[in-house]
Write a protein that holds these residues in place. Sequence first.
Motif, short mmCIF file in Angstrom:
data_model
loop_
_atom_site.label_atom_id
_atom_site.label_comp_id
_atom_site.label_asym_id
_atom_site.label_seq_id
_atom_site.Cartn_x
_atom_site.Cartn_y
_atom_site.Cartn_z
N GLY A 42 0.81 -1.22 0.00
CA GLY A 42 0.00 0.00 0.00
C GLY A 42 0.84 1.26 0.00
N ARG A 43 1.92 1.25 0.76
CA ARG A 43 2.79 2.43 0.83
C ARG A 43 3.35 2.77 -0.56
N TYR A 44 3.80 1.77 -1.28
CA TYR A 44 4.37 2.00 -2.62
C TYR A 44 3.31 2.49 -3.61
N ARG A 45 2.12 1.93 -3.51
CA ARG A 45 1.04 2.33 -4.41
C ARG A 45 0.63 3.78 -4.16
N ARG A 46 0.60 4.19 -2.88
CA ARG A 46 0.25 5.58 -2.57
C ARG A 46 1.32 6.55 -3.05
N VAL A 47 2.59 6.16 -2.97
CA VAL A 47 3.67 7.02 -3.46
C VAL A 47 3.55 7.19 -4.97
N ALA A 49 0.84 6.92 -6.78
CA ALA A 49 -0.38 7.69 -7.08
C ALA A 49 -0.15 9.18 -6.84
N SER A 50 0.64 9.53 -5.83
CA SER A 50 0.87 10.95 -5.54
C SER A 50 1.81 11.58 -6.57
N GLU A 51 2.67 10.79 -7.21
CA GLU A 51 3.59 11.32 -8.22
C GLU A 51 2.89 11.55 -9.56
N ALA A 52 1.83 10.82 -9.82
CA ALA A 52 1.14 10.94 -11.13
C ALA A 52 0.26 12.14 -11.21
#
Length: 52
Positions: A42-47, A49-52
């Motif tokens: 989840g942590r990687y997916r949120r990072v 998503a925030s970069e896109a």
Amino acid sequence: MRSKILRCESCARYTLKEICPACGGRAAPTKPARFSPDDPYGRYRRVLASEA
């Protein structure tokens, strides 16, 4: 309720048809990812998503 989107088993493209329009392969129903409160990625997916 089942999803209507299908994924081609040969070329991995998504489609709404049972036969892939790109390669003519068989398309199968997709399965959603299981929900887990202890999601290890989840942590990687949120990072991402925030970069896109």
